[in-house]
Design a protein around this motif. Structure first.
Motif: not given
Length: 283
Positions: A214, A219, A222-223, A226-230, A235, A238, A242
């Motif tokens: 990250s 990115g 996330e790609e 399909g997660i929000e990077e944090s 993560m 998530q 998923n």
């Protein structure tokens, strides 16, 4: 987590290499292009003093191409001959023989002046576990000469392999070194699979990898997932959700999610990634 793995056969292997170094004209060192410095055994530089050196950046298909070029330049400035390889597909392997001959040109000229003809170049192939050393030798020789496996510690003893009338290779077992001064080195080795997974906490390792990715490749996660990077733990949660990593009772299976992340990183499915850069002042 404290990273260390130094089984007994590695001590024996190092001693064998020290005994055979006087027979050698050239050291061919295979490293993992994703961690070119961390996958180098520091003992090899002591062992290889006054020997010609060829560094093979293997698994370059999995590494960040721009960073691989920077590493290549870095090692060339240090006096190494350097080639990028993908031993599995054979990409770059045909370039090895001409570079070996160039690296040993002085030795060949010296033999000629002494009236010694057709003495083959003897090269010792070295590398830590699981960098693809045996796969490279088989690709270079054009036949299966050595055992290979996608796990560390497959090659246990030495063997001489005649490539052609000009060159013989001494295959050696993959050896680490007894103590990692920098635990980040141990972490990177664990991430690429050069330390046995069985002795690691893979959930903790996956959190460290998520943090690295990250930060250095924003990115990508996330790609892929399909997660929000944090932060790493959210993560991992998530990714577990998923990818339907669910235990009986409906709890998230962090262990399964960690295995997915590590396997997909190692196979290049997350992207072409390099985990370290040359020292800035030496690039």
């Amino acid at each position: 987590m404290n990273y260390q793995w130094y089984p007994g056969h590695m001590t024996k292997a190092k001693r064998m290499m020290e005994e055979n170094i006087k027979l050698i004209d050239l050291i061919v060192e295979v490293v993992d292009a994703r961690i070119p410095m961390s996958s180098r055994n520091p003992d090899i530089d002591d062992l290889g003093k006054n020997k010609a050196r060829l560094l093979l950046l293997n698994k370059s298909d999995l590494a960040d191409q721009k960073k691989t070029e920077e590493w290549s330049s870095f090692f060339q400035k240090k006096g190494f001959y350097v080639l990028k390889l993908n031993s599995k597909t054979g990409a770059g392997v045909k370039e090895v023989l001409p570079v070996v001959m160039e690296a040993c040109r002085e030795k060949i000229e010296r033999d000629r002046r002494r009236g010694i003809k057709n003495r083959p170049i003897r090269a010792m192939v070295v590398g830590i576990p699981n960098v693809g050393k045996s796969t490279f030798i088989n690709a270079f020789a054009g036949k299966a000469c050595t055992k290979t496996g996608n796990k560390p510690g497959v090659t246990k003893g030495k063997q001489w392999i005649r490539i052609n009338k000009n060159i013989e290779l001494l295959d050696t077992p993959g050896i680490l070194w007894p103590k990692f001064e920098d635990q980040q080195v141990g972490a990177r080795l664990a991430m690429v699979g050069s330390i046995k997974d069985e002795i690691l906490n893979l959930e903790e390792l996956s959190l460290q990898l998520l943090e690295c990715l990250s930060k250095d490749y924003p990115g990508l996660l996330e790609e892929r997932y399909g997660i929000e990077e944090s932060d790493p733990l959210p993560m991992l949660e998530q990714i577990a959700e998923n990818r339907k990593c669910i235990q009986k009772g409906g709890q998230l299976d962090y262990s399964k999610a960690a295995n997915i992340i590590l396997e997909e990183f190692r196979n290049g499915k997350i992207g072409k990634i390099t985990l370290e850069m040359p020292p800035a002042q030496e690039r």
